[in-house]
Motif scaffolding. Structure first.
Motif, PDB file in Angstrom:
ATOM      1  N   ASP A   1       0.838  -1.206   0.000  1.00 47.45           N
ATOM      2  CA  ASP A   1       0.000   0.000   0.000  1.00 47.45           C
ATOM      3  C   ASP A   1       0.870   1.253   0.000  1.00 47.45           C
ATOM      4  O   ASP A   1       0.561   2.241  -0.685  1.00 47.45           O
ATOM      5  CB  ASP A   1      -0.937   0.011   1.212  1.00 47.45           C
ATOM      6  N   TYR A   2       1.960   1.228   0.768  1.00 46.17           N
ATOM      7  CA  TYR A   2       2.884   2.365   0.811  1.00 46.17           C
ATOM      8  C   TYR A   2       3.550   2.544  -0.552  1.00 46.17           C
ATOM      9  O   TYR A   2       3.679   3.678  -1.045  1.00 46.17           O
ATOM     10  CB  TYR A   2       3.935   2.145   1.896  1.00 46.17           C
TER      11      TYR A   2
ATOM     12  N   ASN B   1       2.377   1.684  -3.511  1.00 47.20           N
ATOM     13  CA  ASN B   1       1.396   2.217  -4.462  1.00 47.20           C
ATOM     14  C   ASN B   1       1.107   3.692  -4.217  1.00 47.20           C
ATOM     15  O   ASN B   1       0.879   4.455  -5.166  1.00 47.20           O
ATOM     16  CB  ASN B   1       0.104   1.405  -4.384  1.00 47.20           C
ATOM     17  N   LYS B   2       1.139   4.100  -2.962  1.00 42.79           N
ATOM     18  CA  LYS B   2       0.934   5.518  -2.633  1.00 42.79           C
ATOM     19  C   LYS B   2       2.060   6.375  -3.207  1.00 42.79           C
ATOM     20  O   LYS B   2       1.826   7.472  -3.738  1.00 42.79           O
ATOM     21  CB  LYS B   2       0.860   5.690  -1.118  1.00 42.79           C
ATOM     22  N   GLU B   3       3.293   5.886  -3.123  1.00 44.39           N
ATOM     23  CA  GLU B   3       4.424   6.613  -3.691  1.00 44.39           C
ATOM     24  C   GLU B   3       4.346   6.650  -5.217  1.00 44.39           C
ATOM     25  O   GLU B   3       4.598   7.687  -5.836  1.00 44.39           O
ATOM     26  CB  GLU B   3       5.749   5.977  -3.237  1.00 44.39           C
TER      27      GLU B   3
ATOM     28  N   ALA C   1       1.757   6.614  -7.021  1.00 45.28           N
ATOM     29  CA  ALA C   1       0.680   7.525  -7.433  1.00 45.28           C
ATOM     30  C   ALA C   1       1.172   8.967  -7.565  1.00 45.28           C
ATOM     31  O   ALA C   1       0.637   9.744  -8.363  1.00 45.28           O
ATOM     32  CB  ALA C   1      -0.476   7.450  -6.439  1.00 45.28           C
ATOM     33  N   LYS C   2       2.205   9.337  -6.794  1.00 49.13           N
ATOM     34  CA  LYS C   2       2.744  10.698  -6.853  1.00 49.13           C
ATOM     35  C   LYS C   2       3.451  10.970  -8.187  1.00 49.13           C
ATOM     36  O   LYS C   2       3.644  12.127  -8.560  1.00 49.13           O
ATOM     37  CB  LYS C   2       3.728  10.939  -5.705  1.00 49.13           C
TER      38      LYS C   2
ATOM     39  N   ALA D   1      10.440   3.250  -2.889  1.00 46.40           N
ATOM     40  CA  ALA D   1       9.404   3.269  -1.851  1.00 46.40           C
ATOM     41  C   ALA D   1       9.653   2.188  -0.803  1.00 46.40           C
ATOM     42  O   ALA D   1       9.431   2.402   0.397  1.00 46.40           O
ATOM     43  CB  ALA D   1       8.033   3.085  -2.484  1.00 46.40           C
TER      44      ALA D   1
ATOM     45  N   LYS E   1      10.310   3.292   3.046  1.00 45.78           N
ATOM     46  CA  LYS E   1       9.520   2.777   4.174  1.00 45.78           C
ATOM     47  C   LYS E   1      10.424   2.117   5.212  1.00 45.78           C
ATOM     48  O   LYS E   1      10.216   2.281   6.428  1.00 45.78           O
ATOM     49  CB  LYS E   1       8.487   1.781   3.671  1.00 45.78           C
TER      50      LYS E   1
ATOM     51  N   ASN F   1       4.820  14.539   2.246  1.00 47.60           N
ATOM     52  CA  ASN F   1       4.686  13.121   1.906  1.00 47.60           C
ATOM     53  C   ASN F   1       3.241  12.675   1.772  1.00 47.60           C
ATOM     54  O   ASN F   1       2.977  11.508   1.440  1.00 47.60           O
ATOM     55  CB  ASN F   1       5.414  12.264   2.945  1.00 47.60           C
ATOM     56  N   ASN F   2       2.309  13.575   2.001  1.00 46.24           N
ATOM     57  CA  ASN F   2       0.894  13.218   1.906  1.00 46.24           C
ATOM     58  C   ASN F   2       0.120  14.090   0.927  1.00 46.24           C
ATOM     59  O   ASN F   2      -1.114  14.119   0.955  1.00 46.24           O
ATOM     60  CB  ASN F   2       0.242  13.291   3.296  1.00 46.24           C
TER      61      ASN F   2
ATOM     62  N   ASN G   1       0.115  15.536  -3.419  1.00 45.82           N
ATOM     63  CA  ASN G   1       0.621  15.225  -4.759  1.00 45.82           C
ATOM     64  C   ASN G   1       1.417  16.371  -5.363  1.00 45.82           C
ATOM     65  O   ASN G   1       2.421  16.142  -6.038  1.00 45.82           O
ATOM     66  CB  ASN G   1      -0.530  14.834  -5.688  1.00 45.82           C
TER      67      ASN G   1
END
Length: 368
Positions: A38-39, A41-43, A45-46, A138, A142, A178-179, A181
């Motif tokens: 999940d982490y 994929n979040k990175e 996405a940026k 990523a 993490k 970090n949260n 875009n």
């Protein structure tokens, strides 16, 4: 072509912009580190294209880990990720394959590989290949975060619009960056920067800027003098990103206008630990970390693909021609590159730590 970098943790990048897959491998990554998909994929996405400020090319960027992870943990063997290219439009490049695009690697790639390079979308020279770097970066980022080492990058400058500097609230600023875009510290400049990119796009041009990265809670003693200095290792890796044309550490080129009494960072005691009163040197002395925040600035050039008419050469006919580039291009890549910068730096920091402390990641203690 050398596509690998690192000493004890080695990154290898592969694939082309319009090939079936792009991806990357990281060798030497310690065993027993939990992999948070999940982490990751979040990175990733940026890095994705967003609205009018990015290319119309949209990719799902669904990563597949094909080695080095078992039951959610790293095994200590090479971790390889692949990402399928779905939204390719190679015909845009077929019509102009013999015409050198200004600012691109078309001429030098042709010279290097005797005309056998994949020219579609820039091939291996495309920013598309950085998605694998972000995926593995990523994983490293993490792992570092779990050791309380935090990394963040913001758009310090877009053309003539500037964001504020990191200040004494840098930990809060890191968490914010970090949260989001579009990474700026001052919310007031976000709309102005986005409008600038949109206006530049409408004028068929492109725009660059400066990114500023901070890394906090690093242990002192990372890096080796001379050619494996922290600056040297990070710079070599960062220059693997084609858009980066300049790097500064700490006050960088501002040192040229300083006196020694201004540029030196005086030592002090804080909570029974040795720190420096200022941080002009950006957390590094003699190529080695001193536990102060690591500060890095990178100059990002304007995207070379623009729709304005430019002078060029047809390499088959060996004659000058006019070129108008059509296709799907970013008016600015700076907002997407910042996560690539985070990722590259995370991988280098992991390498520096493993080089100093060894493979037993669970036993490595970093700064509080």
């Amino acid at each position: 072509m050398k596509n690998s970098i690192g000493n004890n943790i080695i990154l290898t990048v592969f694939g082309e912009s319009h090939g079936e897959f792009v991806g990357a491998t990281i060798d030497g990554f310690p065993a027993g580190i939990q992999i948070d998909i999940d982490y990751v994929n979040k990175e990733i996405a940026k890095r994705k294209a967003v609205g009018k400020i990015s290319t119309p090319r949209k990719e799902e960027d669904e990563i597949k880990i094909i080695s080095g992870v078992f039951n959610g943990f790293s095994t200590g063997t090479p971790i390889t990720v692949i990402i399928k290219n779905n939204n390719v439009n190679s015909k845009d490049y077929e019509k102009t394959k013999n015409i050198l695009r200004p600012g691109h690697a078309d001429f030098t790639a042709n010279e290097k590989y005797f005309g056998f390079q994949d020219y579609r979308g820039g091939g291996h020279f495309s920013g598309r290949v950085t998605v694998g770097i972000v995926a593995l970066g990523a994983i490293c980022k993490k792992a570092l975060l779990d050791k309380n080492i935090k990394i963040a990058t913001h758009i310090k400058q877009l053309n003539n619009i500037s964001d504020v500097d990191f200040d004494e609230d840098f930990e809060k600023q890191i968490d914010k960056l970090n949260n989001i875009n579009f990474a700026v510290i001052d919310d007031n400049v976000q709309e102005e920067m986005i409008k600038k990119i949109e206006d530049i796009r409408d004028s068929k041009n492109s725009v660059g800027g400066i990114l500023e990265t901070i890394v906090i809670n690093l242990p002192s003693g990372l890096g080796d003098p001379m050619f494996d200095s922290v600056e040297g290792c990070i710079s070599k890796a960062l220059f693997g990103i084609g858009a980066i044309k300049g790097i500064e550490f700490g006050d960088g080129f501002k040192f040229a206008n300083m006196l020694g009494s201004e540029s030196n960072d005086s030592f002090i005691i804080v909570d029974n630990k040795i720190k420096t009163k200022t941080n002009h040197n950006g957390g590094i002395n003699g190529g080695i970390t001193n536990s102060m925040p690591l500060i890095i600035k990178t100059a990002i050039k304007p995207t070379p693909s623009i729709s304005l008419k430019q002078k060029s050469v047809d390499i088959n006919l060996n004659e000058e021609v006019d070129l108008e580039i059509n296709g799907r291009h970013d008016p600015s890549i700076i907002h997407r590159v910042r996560v690539v910068v985070d990722s590259i730096i995370s991988i280098v920091i992991m390498d520096l730590i493993v080089t100093r402390f060894g493979q037993k990641w669970s036993e490595i203690l970093c700064e509080d």
